[in-house]
Design a protein around this motif. Structure first.
Motif, PDB file in Angstrom:
ATOM      1  N   TYR A  54      -7.922 -17.619 -30.118  1.00 52.98           N
ATOM      2  CA  TYR A  54      -7.875 -16.259 -29.569  1.00 52.98           C
ATOM      3  C   TYR A  54      -8.894 -15.355 -30.260  1.00 52.98           C
ATOM      4  N   THR A  55      -8.849 -15.313 -31.581  1.00 51.82           N
ATOM      5  CA  THR A  55      -9.767 -14.415 -32.299  1.00 51.82           C
ATOM      6  C   THR A  55     -11.214 -14.846 -32.121  1.00 51.82           C
ATOM      7  N   ASP A  56     -11.457 -16.145 -32.000  1.00 54.73           N
ATOM      8  CA  ASP A  56     -12.822 -16.612 -31.746  1.00 54.73           C
ATOM      9  C   ASP A  56     -13.299 -16.176 -30.361  1.00 54.73           C
ATOM     10  N   GLY A  57     -12.406 -16.249 -29.366  1.00 52.58           N
ATOM     11  CA  GLY A  57     -12.766 -15.795 -28.024  1.00 52.58           C
ATOM     12  C   GLY A  57     -13.035 -14.302 -27.979  1.00 52.58           C
ATOM     13  N   ILE A  58     -12.207 -13.518 -28.666  1.00 57.68           N
ATOM     14  CA  ILE A  58     -12.416 -12.063 -28.736  1.00 57.68           C
ATOM     15  C   ILE A  58     -13.741 -11.759 -29.424  1.00 57.68           C
ATOM     16  N   GLN A  59     -14.060 -12.502 -30.497  1.00 58.94           N
ATOM     17  CA  GLN A  59     -15.290 -12.239 -31.217  1.00 58.94           C
ATOM     18  C   GLN A  59     -16.507 -12.558 -30.367  1.00 58.94           C
ATOM     19  N   THR A  60     -16.420 -13.616 -29.562  1.00 56.94           N
ATOM     20  CA  THR A  60     -17.524 -13.941 -28.652  1.00 56.94           C
ATOM     21  C   THR A  60     -17.786 -12.782 -27.691  1.00 56.94           C
ATOM     22  N   ALA A  61     -16.702 -12.194 -27.173  1.00 55.61           N
ATOM     23  CA  ALA A  61     -16.846 -11.059 -26.255  1.00 55.61           C
ATOM     24  C   ALA A  61     -17.396  -9.831 -26.977  1.00 55.61           C
ATOM     25  N   LEU A  62     -16.910  -9.555 -28.178  1.00 52.83           N
ATOM     26  CA  LEU A  62     -17.390  -8.392 -28.929  1.00 52.83           C
ATOM     27  C   LEU A  62     -18.860  -8.542 -29.305  1.00 52.83           C
ATOM     28  N   ASP A  63     -19.287  -9.771 -29.570  1.00 47.61           N
ATOM     29  CA  ASP A  63     -20.704  -9.998 -29.879  1.00 47.61           C
ATOM     30  C   ASP A  63     -21.570  -9.699 -28.653  1.00 47.61           C
ATOM     31  N   ARG A  64     -21.065 -10.039 -27.465  1.00 46.16           N
ATOM     32  CA  ARG A  64     -21.810  -9.689 -26.248  1.00 46.16           C
ATOM     33  C   ARG A  64     -21.932  -8.171 -26.115  1.00 46.16           C
ATOM     34  N   LEU A  65     -20.835  -7.481 -26.391  1.00 44.12           N
ATOM     35  CA  LEU A  65     -20.856  -6.022 -26.294  1.00 44.12           C
ATOM     36  C   LEU A  65     -21.785  -5.412 -27.348  1.00 44.12           C
ATOM     37  N   ALA A  66     -21.843  -6.043 -28.514  1.00 41.04           N
ATOM     38  CA  ALA A  66     -22.718  -5.517 -29.570  1.00 41.04           C
ATOM     39  C   ALA A  66     -24.177  -5.550 -29.138  1.00 41.04           C
ATOM     40  N   ASP A  67     -24.550  -6.532 -28.331  1.00 42.19           N
ATOM     41  CA  ASP A  67     -25.923  -6.583 -27.827  1.00 42.19           C
ATOM     42  C   ASP A  67     -26.250  -5.368 -26.965  1.00 42.19           C
ATOM     43  N   ILE A  68     -25.221  -4.739 -26.395  1.00 41.21           N
ATOM     44  CA  ILE A  68     -25.426  -3.577 -25.526  1.00 41.21           C
ATOM     45  C   ILE A  68     -25.358  -2.272 -26.299  1.00 41.21           C
ATOM     46  N   PHE A  69     -24.392  -2.180 -27.212  1.00 38.50           N
ATOM     47  CA  PHE A  69     -24.100  -0.883 -27.835  1.00 38.50           C
ATOM     48  C   PHE A  69     -24.640  -0.733 -29.253  1.00 38.50           C
ATOM     49  N   ASP A  70     -25.045  -1.818 -29.871  1.00 42.59           N
ATOM     50  CA  ASP A  70     -25.570  -1.702 -31.237  1.00 42.59           C
ATOM     51  C   ASP A  70     -27.020  -1.210 -31.171  1.00 42.59           C
ATOM     52  N   GLU A  71     -27.232   0.039 -31.580  1.00 36.93           N
ATOM     53  CA  GLU A  71     -28.566   0.641 -31.510  1.00 36.93           C
ATOM     54  C   GLU A  71     -29.137   0.901 -32.893  1.00 36.93           C
ATOM     55  N   THR A  72     -28.684   0.115 -33.865  1.00 31.97           N
ATOM     56  CA  THR A  72     -29.160   0.336 -35.233  1.00 31.97           C
ATOM     57  C   THR A  72     -30.620  -0.054 -35.408  1.00 31.97           C
ATOM     58  N   GLN A  73     -31.111  -0.985 -34.564  1.00 36.13           N
ATOM     59  CA  GLN A  73     -32.483  -1.447 -34.741  1.00 36.13           C
ATOM     60  C   GLN A  73     -33.327  -1.274 -33.477  1.00 36.13           C
ATOM     61  N   ILE A  74     -32.829  -0.551 -32.496  1.00 37.42           N
ATOM     62  CA  ILE A  74     -33.596  -0.335 -31.270  1.00 37.42           C
ATOM     63  C   ILE A  74     -33.549   1.144 -30.896  1.00 37.42           C
ATOM     64  N   ASN A  75     -34.515   1.579 -30.078  1.00 40.21           N
ATOM     65  CA  ASN A  75     -34.503   2.935 -29.537  1.00 40.21           C
ATOM     66  C   ASN A  75     -33.734   2.905 -28.228  1.00 40.21           C
ATOM     67  N   GLY A  76     -32.478   3.311 -28.291  1.00 41.88           N
ATOM     68  CA  GLY A  76     -31.607   3.199 -27.137  1.00 41.88           C
ATOM     69  C   GLY A  76     -31.162   4.549 -26.603  1.00 41.88           C
ATOM     70  N   ILE A  77     -29.927   4.558 -26.102  1.00 42.80           N
ATOM     71  CA  ILE A  77     -29.403   5.752 -25.435  1.00 42.80           C
ATOM     72  C   ILE A  77     -29.319   6.931 -26.389  1.00 42.80           C
ATOM     73  N   ARG A  78     -28.905   6.663 -27.609  1.00 42.06           N
ATOM     74  CA  ARG A  78     -28.785   7.768 -28.575  1.00 42.06           C
ATOM     75  C   ARG A  78     -30.142   8.422 -28.814  1.00 42.06           C
ATOM     76  N   ASP A  79     -31.190   7.617 -28.971  1.00 41.84           N
ATOM     77  CA  ASP A  79     -32.526   8.176 -29.177  1.00 41.84           C
ATOM     78  C   ASP A  79     -33.028   8.888 -27.918  1.00 41.84           C
ATOM     79  N   ALA A  80     -32.600   8.411 -26.759  1.00 41.84           N
ATOM     80  CA  ALA A  80     -33.016   9.069 -25.512  1.00 41.84           C
ATOM     81  C   ALA A  80     -32.483  10.492 -25.459  1.00 41.84           C
TER      82      ALA A  80
END
Length: 607
Positions: A95-121
């Motif tokens: 269960y926790t491994d499946g949840i982590q796989t999903a959260l990692d996918r979401l991190a690719d969208i919302f993690d803007e620590t190293q990219i110029n994303g929505i916050r910078d816009a």
């Protein structure tokens, strides 16, 4: 009375055979010490003591002993309690491994620590508005073009984030159902496992009936049971079939099912009949009752009768139309997961009345009330939680699934459109011009002509865009008001305002926004707020996953200490068995010497 001449040789011979077999088994263990799923084997023996019927023809005063050793069977060394613990723990890890796989996918969208994303816009928009505060630049088309381009960039980023979220949700569904993909999904894997277990049940029982222990087949089945437990919560039961359980249909004892009977009906030997194996899925129904759905039922029936099947489908949409593949994010709420039980038999015929539950269908409505599985119950639950739970609705707050983060994006897009359009329309003068809106639904058909509060509710991250009339030059940043830069100043202030519901005040003026609730954050900070929620969820789940894996490894180590092959232990066993083999050989030599003495030195009277 002297014993039978060659009885001692039979004893020594049985000892040689038993220890030779033990050495063979030790060699088998060592040969398979690195074979996945292999269980250490041992020889079960018992002392031979012929008290029936041979004893009837012996001197009653003679001590009946010394007939040797009997090799009962070759068996596996397993601990059922550790097996149960391991399967309970692997479902939590799954269960926790499946949840982590999903959260990692979401991190690719919302993690803007190293990219110029929505916050910078948002920061870029704020910078453009800051540059336009000078009244001389309000009428500069280049400055307005720069602002429009940066708002266009923001809407494109929101559109792209929504598309990525759709793809993440579709990937989650593909992980659940592999139909139409190159890999099996969990539904296909579970069905394949159930089929293999059902078939192995028959192979194992048939081999055991004919005297073969089928230990390697049992190893395969145990591996499949462990794998199945990572998907769904299961209970495994070993039992005798109806014809060998010692009871009749009314529950009365029937000795002949378990024992061989003599002419008087008295038992004189136990029948050795192999066990069957049952696999049940454990869950809670909508009434809060703990239920068990039989997925594998021993060896009953023929073909697929002894195992069930998992099916995934879609219910009708809101208009009653059937929903079919391919999957898209809007269909997540229509997923139906149905478990069909194996058939129950009585006198060779299917009797579903014996089965308390022949099927169970899980839908978003029933799952959202309360997950029917125990907490952290495998990969399938993790996918359904991520697809169905929005993290906000009643009884759905324990997991922030894809819909939670979609709502975060939509809230940001809707509020931005509402605030920007309301401010720009208010800046057109006492007689407000509702055609002067900057942000719109780019997919609208027909396009929005006059902005109303209701139109703000139509804006999502997927459809937000720039008003085409702004690009064509018929719509501009408003310049009416006490000063030409008043609207720009209000828009700049809005970019730095922490919105927490209505009414909102911009530069001392109350604004009647329809959707101005960013949970007390500015536009840029709202993305940070969402990313922080994701980061906290991911960190918490990673810690749970590490704990679960650590516990699982501890249980596995305990299982290996009992069921696994140890080089040191097997080497020690070889020395013990070889010593016993040498001793049995020495016994045979000694018996030979005794027999030689008996033959050559006795029987010649008067010599």
């Amino acid at each position: 009375m002297l014993r039978a001449t060659f009885a001692g040789f039979s004893t020594a011979y049985s000892a040689l055979q038993a220890n030779q077999k033990r050495l063979d088994i030790t060699g088998q263990n060592l040969a398979n010490m690195n074979t996945p799923g292999y269980t250490r084997q041992t020889l079960k023996t018992s002392s031979l003591n012929y008290t029936h019927p041979v004893s009837h023809y012996m001197n009653g005063a003679e001590t009946v002993v010394g007939f040797g050793v009997h090799m009962d069977t070759v068996a596996q060394i397993r601990d059922p309690f550790l097996d149960s613990q391991y399967r309970d723990q692997i479902r939590k890890s799954g269960y926790t491994d499946g949840i982590q796989t999903a959260l990692d996918r979401l991190a690719d969208i919302f993690d803007e620590t190293q990219i110029n994303g929505i916050r910078d816009a948002f920061d870029n928009i704020q910078t453009s508005l800051l540059n336009m505060q000078d009244p001389s630049k309000v009428n500069d088309p280049i400055c307005e073009s720069e602002l429009r381009a940066r708002m266009q960039a923001l809407t494109n980023l929101l559109n792209d984030a929504s598309r990525q979220l759709d793809k993440a949700e579709e990937a989650e569904f593909s992980r659940l159902d592999g139909t139409g993909t190159s890999e099996n999904g969990m539904v296909q894997e579970v069905n394949d496992i159930l089929q293999q277990i059902g078939n192995l049940n028959r192979l194992i029982k048939n081999d055991q009936i004919f005297g073969q222990p089928a230990l390697e087949l049992m190893d395969q089945r145990n591996q499949l049971l462990d794998e199945l437990a990572s998907y769904i919560p299961i209970e495994v039961t070993y039992y005798k079939d109806a014809e060998h359980d010692g009871l009749d249909a009314a529950g009365n004892t029937v000795l002949s099912e378990n024992y061989h009977l003599d002419a008087n009906g008295d038992p004189f030997a136990k029948k050795d009949w192999p066990d069957d194996l049952r696999v049940e899925m454990v869950y809670t129904n909508d009434k809060g009752e703990i239920k068990r759905l039989t997925l594998v039922e021993g060896t009953v029936g023929t073909g697929s009768d002894n195992y069930g099947q998992l099916e995934i489908s879609f219910s009708a949409d809101a208009n009653g139309n059937p929903v079919e593949r391919p999957f898209d994010a809007s269909k997540a709420g229509n997923i139906e997961l149905t478990f069909n039980s194996s058939s129950y038999f009585e006198n060779g015929k299917v009797n579903d009345a014996l089965n308390p539950s022949t099927s169970e269908t899980f839908t978003k409505a029933t799952w959202g009330t309360k997950s029917p599985y125990p907490d952290d119950s495998g990969s399938i639950q993790s996918s359904l939680d991520m697809l169905w739970k929005d993290g906000k609705s009643t009884n759905m707050t324990d997991v922030k699934g894809y819909e939670f983060y979609r709502d975060q994006l939509d809230t940001l897009a809707r509020t931005f459109a509402d605030v920007v359009n309301t401010i720009n329309i208010n800046g057109t003068g006492a007689t407000q011009d509702n055609t002067q809106f900057l942000i719109t639904d780019r997919t609208g058909n027909p396009p929005i002509a006059n902005w109303t509060p209701a139109d703000a509710g139509k804006i999502t991250a997927a459809n937000i865009g720039i008003n085409a009339n702004w690009s064509s030059g018929t719509v501009h940043v408003s310049k009416a008001g006490e000063s030409s830069n008043e609207t720009v100043l209000d828009l700049y202030q809005a970019m730095t305002t922490a919105f927490k519901g209505n009414p909102a005040t911009i530069n001392g003026k109350p604004m009647n926004f329809t959707y101005a609730d960013l949970e007390g954050n500015t536009f840029a900070d709202y993305m940070n707020h969402t990313s922080t929620i994701l980061a906290n969820d991911s960190f918490s789940n990673q810690q749970a996953l590490k704990t679960n894996i650590t516990v699982l490894n501890g249980i596995q180590n305990s299982r290996d200490s009992i069921s696994g092959v140890s080089l040191d232990e097997e080497a020690a066993n070889m020395m013990v068995y070889m010593s016993a083999y040498n001793a049995a050989s020495r016994l045979m030599t000694t018996l030979d010497e005794a027999l030689e003495r008996l033959i050559t030195s006795t029987g010649m009277v008067g010599r």
